[in-house]
Design a protein around this motif. Structure first.
Motif, PDB file in Angstrom:
ATOM      1  N   GLY A 241       0.745  -1.281  -0.049  1.00 44.68           N
ATOM      2  CA  GLY A 241      -0.145   0.042   0.121  1.00 44.68           C
ATOM      3  C   GLY A 241       0.798   1.158   0.082  1.00 44.68           C
ATOM      4  N   TRP A 242       2.247   1.176  -0.067  1.00 42.67           N
ATOM      5  CA  TRP A 242       3.204   2.553  -0.107  1.00 42.67           C
ATOM      6  C   TRP A 242       3.580   2.524  -1.547  1.00 42.67           C
ATOM      7  N   ASP A 243       3.709   3.688  -2.154  1.00 37.82           N
ATOM      8  CA  ASP A 243       4.207   4.043  -3.424  1.00 37.82           C
ATOM      9  C   ASP A 243       5.612   4.523  -3.328  1.00 37.82           C
ATOM     10  N   ARG A 244       6.316   4.378  -2.255  1.00 40.16           N
ATOM     11  CA  ARG A 244       7.528   4.921  -2.028  1.00 40.16           C
ATOM     12  C   ARG A 244       7.695   6.309  -2.062  1.00 40.16           C
ATOM     13  N   THR A 245       6.597   7.060  -1.796  1.00 46.52           N
ATOM     14  CA  THR A 245       6.656   8.691  -1.766  1.00 46.52           C
ATOM     15  C   THR A 245       6.380   9.041  -0.573  1.00 46.52           C
ATOM     16  N   TYR A 246       6.501  10.226  -0.112  1.00 47.98           N
ATOM     17  CA  TYR A 246       6.075  10.821   1.365  1.00 47.98           C
ATOM     18  C   TYR A 246       4.761  11.023   1.314  1.00 47.98           C
ATOM     19  N   PRO A 247       4.094  10.554   2.564  1.00 49.58           N
ATOM     20  CA  PRO A 247       4.887  10.083   3.846  1.00 49.58           C
ATOM     21  C   PRO A 247       5.107   8.678   4.000  1.00 49.58           C
ATOM     22  N   GLY A 248       5.991   8.286   4.525  1.00 50.86           N
ATOM     23  CA  GLY A 248       6.385   6.846   4.481  1.00 50.86           C
ATOM     24  C   GLY A 248       5.537   6.234   5.725  1.00 50.86           C
ATOM     25  N   PRO A 249       5.586   4.880   5.621  1.00 48.11           N
ATOM     26  CA  PRO A 249       4.696   4.308   6.893  1.00 48.11           C
ATOM     27  C   PRO A 249       5.403   4.111   7.946  1.00 48.11           C
ATOM     28  N   GLU A 250       4.668   3.857   9.109  1.00 49.81           N
ATOM     29  CA  GLU A 250       5.351   3.565  10.391  1.00 49.81           C
ATOM     30  C   GLU A 250       6.126   2.272  10.526  1.00 49.81           C
ATOM     31  N   ILE A 251       7.288   2.241  10.965  1.00 49.47           N
ATOM     32  CA  ILE A 251       7.963   0.884  11.099  1.00 49.47           C
ATOM     33  C   ILE A 251       7.411   0.045  12.276  1.00 49.47           C
ATOM     34  N   PRO A 252       7.303  -1.001  12.123  1.00 54.13           N
ATOM     35  CA  PRO A 252       6.590  -2.011  13.047  1.00 54.13           C
ATOM     36  C   PRO A 252       7.596  -2.318  14.388  1.00 54.13           C
ATOM     37  N   ASP A 253       7.252  -2.279  15.681  1.00 56.20           N
ATOM     38  CA  ASP A 253       7.981  -2.585  16.677  1.00 56.20           C
ATOM     39  C   ASP A 253       9.242  -3.704  16.423  1.00 56.20           C
ATOM     40  N   GLY A 254       8.761  -4.833  15.973  1.00 61.52           N
ATOM     41  CA  GLY A 254       9.835  -5.719  15.655  1.00 61.52           C
ATOM     42  C   GLY A 254      10.917  -5.363  14.780  1.00 61.52           C
ATOM     43  N   VAL A 255      10.562  -4.555  13.521  1.00 63.25           N
ATOM     44  CA  VAL A 255      11.625  -4.178  12.780  1.00 63.25           C
ATOM     45  C   VAL A 255      12.430  -2.947  13.293  1.00 63.25           C
ATOM     46  N   VAL A 256      11.925  -2.317  14.072  1.00 60.79           N
ATOM     47  CA  VAL A 256      12.742  -1.309  14.583  1.00 60.79           C
ATOM     48  C   VAL A 256      13.932  -1.925  15.801  1.00 60.79           C
ATOM     49  N   LYS A 257      13.303  -2.954  16.487  1.00 57.81           N
ATOM     50  CA  LYS A 257      14.215  -3.418  17.202  1.00 57.81           C
ATOM     51  C   LYS A 257      15.224  -4.475  16.781  1.00 57.81           C
ATOM     52  N   GLU A 258      14.923  -5.076  15.716  1.00 55.73           N
ATOM     53  CA  GLU A 258      16.013  -5.853  14.825  1.00 55.73           C
ATOM     54  C   GLU A 258      17.156  -4.903  14.150  1.00 55.73           C
ATOM     55  N   THR A 259      16.693  -3.932  13.563  1.00 52.67           N
ATOM     56  CA  THR A 259      17.415  -2.987  13.148  1.00 52.67           C
ATOM     57  C   THR A 259      18.428  -2.310  13.943  1.00 52.67           C
ATOM     58  N   ARG A 260      18.013  -1.859  15.211  1.00 54.13           N
ATOM     59  CA  ARG A 260      18.571  -1.274  16.285  1.00 54.13           C
ATOM     60  C   ARG A 260      19.652  -2.375  16.780  1.00 54.13           C
ATOM     61  N   ALA A 261      19.191  -3.565  16.945  1.00 53.02           N
ATOM     62  CA  ALA A 261      20.187  -4.639  17.271  1.00 53.02           C
ATOM     63  C   ALA A 261      21.248  -4.845  16.198  1.00 53.02           C
ATOM     64  N   ARG A 262      21.109  -4.883  14.903  1.00 48.17           N
ATOM     65  CA  ARG A 262      21.896  -4.920  13.781  1.00 48.17           C
ATOM     66  C   ARG A 262      23.125  -3.653  13.948  1.00 48.17           C
ATOM     67  N   TYR A 263      22.616  -2.792  14.149  1.00 45.34           N
ATOM     68  CA  TYR A 263      23.570  -1.484  14.292  1.00 45.34           C
ATOM     69  C   TYR A 263      24.513  -1.568  15.435  1.00 45.34           C
ATOM     70  N   VAL A 264      23.979  -1.959  16.614  1.00 42.38           N
ATOM     71  CA  VAL A 264      24.832  -2.167  17.841  1.00 42.38           C
ATOM     72  C   VAL A 264      25.783  -3.288  17.341  1.00 42.38           C
ATOM     73  N   GLU A 265      25.302  -4.327  16.785  1.00 44.19           N
ATOM     74  CA  GLU A 265      26.280  -5.471  16.536  1.00 44.19           C
ATOM     75  C   GLU A 265      27.462  -5.104  15.502  1.00 44.19           C
ATOM     76  N   ILE A 266      27.164  -4.273  14.434  1.00 43.92           N
ATOM     77  CA  ILE A 266      28.147  -3.868  13.579  1.00 43.92           C
ATOM     78  C   ILE A 266      29.278  -3.057  14.293  1.00 43.92           C
ATOM     79  N   TYR A 267      28.515  -2.145  15.275  1.00 39.30           N
ATOM     80  CA  TYR A 267      29.700  -1.337  15.924  1.00 39.30           C
ATOM     81  C   TYR A 267      30.458  -2.134  16.725  1.00 39.30           C
ATOM     82  N   GLU A 268      29.895  -3.148  17.494  1.00 36.72           N
ATOM     83  CA  GLU A 268      30.745  -3.822  18.512  1.00 36.72           C
ATOM     84  C   GLU A 268      31.533  -4.771  17.551  1.00 36.72           C
ATOM     85  N   GLN A 269      31.027  -5.233  16.537  1.00 37.11           N
ATOM     86  CA  GLN A 269      32.030  -6.178  15.701  1.00 37.11           C
ATOM     87  C   GLN A 269      33.117  -5.663  15.223  1.00 37.11           C
ATOM     88  N   LEU A 270      32.965  -4.386  14.645  1.00 37.88           N
ATOM     89  CA  LEU A 270      34.188  -3.641  14.025  1.00 37.88           C
ATOM     90  C   LEU A 270      35.051  -3.035  15.104  1.00 37.88           C
TER      91      LEU A 270
END
Length: 276
Positions: A241-270
């Motif tokens: 239902g999104w045509d990749r134009t503004y406004p964008g959709p809300e990000i689900p909680d699960g996607v937010v948590k996993e994205t943050r976890a990946r950012y933290v992991e790459i910081y720690e890994q490097l």
């Protein structure tokens, strides 16, 4: 302080002779800022950039002055030199992915650089290549050739941009490989300081500006396990239902948590440091 520029993720403030670069927790896909922030994202981008600036200090000057910034921005802002930014996105590619893959499938080349036939998604290129693009304030960046850049910036500056971009990528990719991470590609920004010295600016080898893949999961011919915002892109690509134009959709909680976890992991890994 005066706000002089607001980008998709960062704001730039003037503070006397300096500028303060502030990274937010905003996330964008397809050049659209989504309404849901990713906690700690701005701080991770800032601290990882500072770590990389130190790794490259012997290769090229950078714009960092200090972390002396207003308290409300502590940890996610850098006091920087004022630069005249070069109007080119300096991209190094070691693997075929993203916009580079799309361009290759259409034309067999990226930014005027012809690649061997028969490559598949995520293939390692014979050698890293410089595939620059325009810097668009609005809309999408577009790939341009080295020859086109040289018409505007001159051959000497263009060659210096290419050489620095590839040298930084090579150093970064080697450091990452030692830590089990593949840097598929990265986007760098440069500017000239008051003395005309070409200087590394903005962010460096972060999950927003680079594709980080887990080496143990690497397999050409498919999409890779990514430590970067590709996870958000992949989620958004499933939306009907999104045509990749503004406004964008809300990000689900699960996607937010996993994205943050990946950012933290790459910081720690490097860096080898624990994110707190």
């Amino acid at each position: 302080m005066e706000l002089i520029r607001k980008g998709k993720v960062r704001e730039v403030y003037a503070d006397g002779d300096d500028v303060i670069l502030v990274a937010s927790d905003r996330v964008s896909v397809y050049d659209v800022v989504l309404p849901t922030p990713v906690p700690d994202k701005g701080a991770i981008l800032t601290q990882l950039s500072l770590w990389w600036f130190r790794q490259f200090a012997d290769l090229v000057p950078n714009h960092v002055i200090s972390e002396d910034v207003p308290a409300e921005w502590a940890g996610r802002a850098i006091r920087c030199k004022r630069l005249e930014i070069v109007p080119v996105e300096c991209i190094a590619r070691g693997y075929l992915a993203g916009g580079g893959l799309e361009s290759y499938r259409e034309t067999g080349s990226v930014s005027g650089v012809a690649f061997p036939p028969g490559l598949v998604e995520a293939d390692r290129l014979p050698q890293p290549v410089f595939t620059p693009s325009t810097k668009a304030d609005e809309g999408h960046d577009e790939y341009i050739s080295v020859e086109e850049i040289a018409k505007d910036l001159g051959e000497e500056t263009t060659a210096r941009l290419r050489d620095l971009t590839l040298t930084i990528y090579d150093r970064g990719a080697e450091i990452a490989r030692e830590r089990g991470v593949i840097i598929a590609d990265t986007k760098l920004e440069f500017g000239h300081d008051a003395d005309g010295v070409l200087t590394l600016a903005d962010e460096v080898l972060t999950p927003d500006s680079s594709r980080f893949w887990k080496m143990s999961e690497y397999e050409p011919g498919r999409s890779q396990w990514s430590y970067d915002k590709q996870f958000v892109r992949d989620w958004s690509s499933t939306l009907t239902g999104w045509d990749r134009t503004y406004p964008g959709p809300e990000i689900p909680d699960g996607v937010v948590k996993e994205t943050r976890a990946r950012y933290v992991e790459i910081y720690e890994q490097l860096t080898g440091e624990t994110w707190t």
